[in-house]
Motif scaffolding. Structure first.
Motif, PDB file in Angstrom:
ATOM      1  N   UNK A  84      73.768 -14.980 -46.609  1.00 46.34           N
ATOM      2  CA  UNK A  84      73.699 -16.583 -46.096  1.00 46.34           C
ATOM      3  C   UNK A  84      72.505 -17.254 -46.390  1.00 46.34           C
ATOM      4  N   UNK A  85      71.488 -16.735 -46.262  1.00 48.13           N
ATOM      5  CA  UNK A  85      69.999 -17.497 -46.719  1.00 48.13           C
ATOM      6  C   UNK A  85      69.875 -17.444 -48.172  1.00 48.13           C
ATOM      7  N   UNK A  86      70.543 -16.442 -48.732  1.00 45.53           N
ATOM      8  CA  UNK A  86      70.200 -16.465 -50.214  1.00 45.53           C
ATOM      9  C   UNK A  86      70.905 -17.827 -50.770  1.00 45.53           C
ATOM     10  N   UNK A  87      72.261 -18.223 -50.040  1.00 43.62           N
ATOM     11  CA  UNK A  87      72.613 -19.484 -50.559  1.00 43.62           C
ATOM     12  C   UNK A  87      71.838 -20.702 -50.416  1.00 43.62           C
ATOM     13  N   UNK A  88      70.830 -20.517 -49.385  1.00 46.56           N
ATOM     14  CA  UNK A  88      69.973 -21.744 -49.293  1.00 46.56           C
ATOM     15  C   UNK A  88      68.635 -21.505 -50.087  1.00 46.56           C
ATOM     16  N   UNK A  89      68.585 -20.568 -51.135  1.00 44.73           N
ATOM     17  CA  UNK A  89      67.460 -20.612 -51.828  1.00 44.73           C
ATOM     18  C   UNK A  89      67.725 -21.716 -53.032  1.00 44.73           C
ATOM     19  N   UNK A  90      66.707 -22.235 -53.358  1.00 44.14           N
ATOM     20  CA  UNK A  90      67.010 -23.481 -54.546  1.00 44.14           C
ATOM     21  C   UNK A  90      67.465 -22.920 -55.726  1.00 44.14           C
ATOM     22  N   UNK A  91      68.586 -23.265 -56.280  1.00 45.80           N
ATOM     23  CA  UNK A  91      68.975 -23.276 -57.746  1.00 45.80           C
ATOM     24  C   UNK A  91      69.639 -24.223 -58.085  1.00 45.80           C
ATOM     25  N   UNK A  92      69.853 -24.459 -59.382  1.00 44.54           N
ATOM     26  CA  UNK A  92      70.526 -25.585 -59.787  1.00 44.54           C
ATOM     27  C   UNK A  92      72.150 -25.165 -59.929  1.00 44.54           C
ATOM     28  N   UNK A  93      72.307 -23.898 -60.374  1.00 49.14           N
ATOM     29  CA  UNK A  93      73.594 -23.660 -60.653  1.00 49.14           C
ATOM     30  C   UNK A  93      73.983 -22.365 -59.770  1.00 49.14           C
ATOM     31  N   UNK A  94      74.985 -22.080 -59.214  1.00 44.51           N
ATOM     32  CA  UNK A  94      75.308 -20.980 -58.526  1.00 44.51           C
ATOM     33  C   UNK A  94      76.473 -20.556 -58.765  1.00 44.51           C
TER      34      UNK A  94
END
Ligand code: NDP
Length: 390
Positions: A84-94
């Motif tokens: 879940x925390x990985x989802x909050x890591x800044x990224x433009x495209x996931x």
């Protein structure tokens, strides 16, 4: 350079996504890769793409992942909370390509940071469509469909208004057993159900294709993604899997999307959207193919489609119950605990029980309530299945 994360990187969709990213290494900076049991693949891809963080869903495998990444400077993490925390890591495209309801929470976190979420994880939309789309809207995030049928519809709708759409038709190959006599289906084995005639996919979605639960999920996904009335969504059996979907407009025109059975098209479309770029997929030669076939689905063969209609009519958390019961029944089929045709009966029985459980389906669509409905549905599915075994 775009920052990219791939959830479910070790799976079929995840690997196809990394294949496209590897072809343009200077265009992408990989932030997070996640996986489950396949630590060797996860660690080798994390090293190859220079990821900042690698996460396994399985806490028991943390040590293995840490060891596999030793000396690389890549951070390792494990477990549901870490995902879940990985989802909050800044990224433009996931890329959201975890299989099952486990993909929902990381996807929601990604939307909360306003990212573009390429959604292969159809279970998220079935389980929590309204929550997902509202979260995207609130945070200015974008959800792009990656399922081939929904990518096809999305592409056919470019430049069109939804109020001119009369119907959406999604096609289905009919799966591994489309030509089997109905009476033989009860004896179908896991191995037979795991062989798709046209697509090379993960085992779970391949078995769901044979039972048509995959198409049932996709019908619900169509309603949630495009906001169209369920009566205007049709399913068409198309054994060649070359026409992925059709959109019917109010002037009678039908716009079809055709392409080879290669998920790198839909993934690449989402990766390059709103532009189109060269993709390493084969080109269709229609003269060589010669004929395309279509027929209406037989509901006796595919009860999952009827159940999807019931879920859409019920709305609320019925999708979460449906998906969780389906996942539990699929686990049991893979483990040899129930037969192929018993899966639909289990899901139907769980939906009936959920209806009787004080307001559970009517609860507000929050992540906590969805988790409660999912949990309850899995318990009820076990009860139903232990009744079958008795
Ligand atoms: P795979 O089974 O090939 O891969 C699933 C991925 O999710 C793997 O990375 C796996 O890790 C990981 N995973 C498994 N369980 C969990 C869990 N509990 N928590 C977190 N991660 C987990 O699936 P596919 O790539 O086939 O499908 C992925 C999603 O895309 C599904 O929702 C599917 O319906 C959808 N989809 C797939 C298509 C396809 O062609 N394959 C087409 C359209 C949609 P590991 O392998 O390391 O255990």
């Amino acid at each position: 350079m775009r920052r990219i994360s791939v959830f479910g990187a070790t799976g079929s969709i995840g690997q196809s996504t990394l294949d496209l990213i590897a072809r343009a290494p200077d265009a992408y900076d990989v932030a997070v890769l996640t996986g489950g049991q396949n630590i060797a693949q996860l660690a080798s891809d994390a090293r190859r793409f220079g990821a900042d963080l690698a996460v396994t869903a399985d806490e028991a495998l943390y040590k293995d992942l840490k060891e596999a990444l030793a000396g690389s400077g890549i951070e390792a993490a494990a477990g549901e909370a870490a995902l879940e925390e990985a989802g909050a890591r800044p990224a433009d495209w996931i890329m959201s390509a975890i299989v099952g309801a486990a993909g929902l929470a990381p996807g929601l976190r990604a939307l909360e940071q306003g990212s573009t979420l390429a959604l292969a994880n159809k279970e998220s939309l079935v389980t929590a469509g309204a929550l997902l789309m509202q979260t995207a809207c609130r945070h200015g995030a974008t959800v792009l469909p990656v399922d081939s049928e929904h990518s096809a519809v999305f592409q056919a709708l470019v430049g069109e208004e939804m109020d001119t759409v009369e119907r959406i038709i999604i096609t289905a190959s009919g799966g591994a057993f489309r030509d089997w006599p109905l009476e033989d289906l009860a004896r179908a084995t896991v191995e037979q159900a795991s062989a798709h005639p046209n697509w090379n996919m993960g085992q779970r979605i391949t078995i769901d294709s044979a039972s048509m639960f995959n198409k049932a999920l996709e019908v619900i996904e169509t309603k949630e993604y495009f906001g169209i009335d369920p009566e205007r969504i049709e399913v068409l059996i198309h054994p060649e899997s070359l026409v992925h979907a059709l959109v019917g407009f109010r002037d009678g025109a039908l716009m079809a999307h055709l392409g080879v059975s290669d998920m790198r098209h839909a993934i690449g479309y989402a990766l390059n959207w709103p532009e189109r770029a060269e993709l390493p997929v084969a080109r269709l030669d229609l003269a060589q193919i010669g004929q395309l076939h279509f027929r209406a689905p037989d509901e006796a063969r595919y009860p999952a489609l009827r159940l999807a209609r019931e879920v859409m009519a019920r709305d609320g958390l019925a999708g979460a119950v449906f998906n969780a019961a389906k996942e539990a029944a699929l686990d049991a089929f893979i483990a040899g605990r129930i037969g192929f045709t018993a899966m639909a009966g289990v899901v139907e029985a769980v939906l009936e029980r959920a209806e009787a459980e004080l307001g559970l389906i009517d609860a507000t669509m929050t992540l906590d309530n969805i988790r409660a409905a999912d949990h309850m549905a899995r318990i009820r599915a076990e009860e139903v299945m232990s009744g079958l075994a008795a």
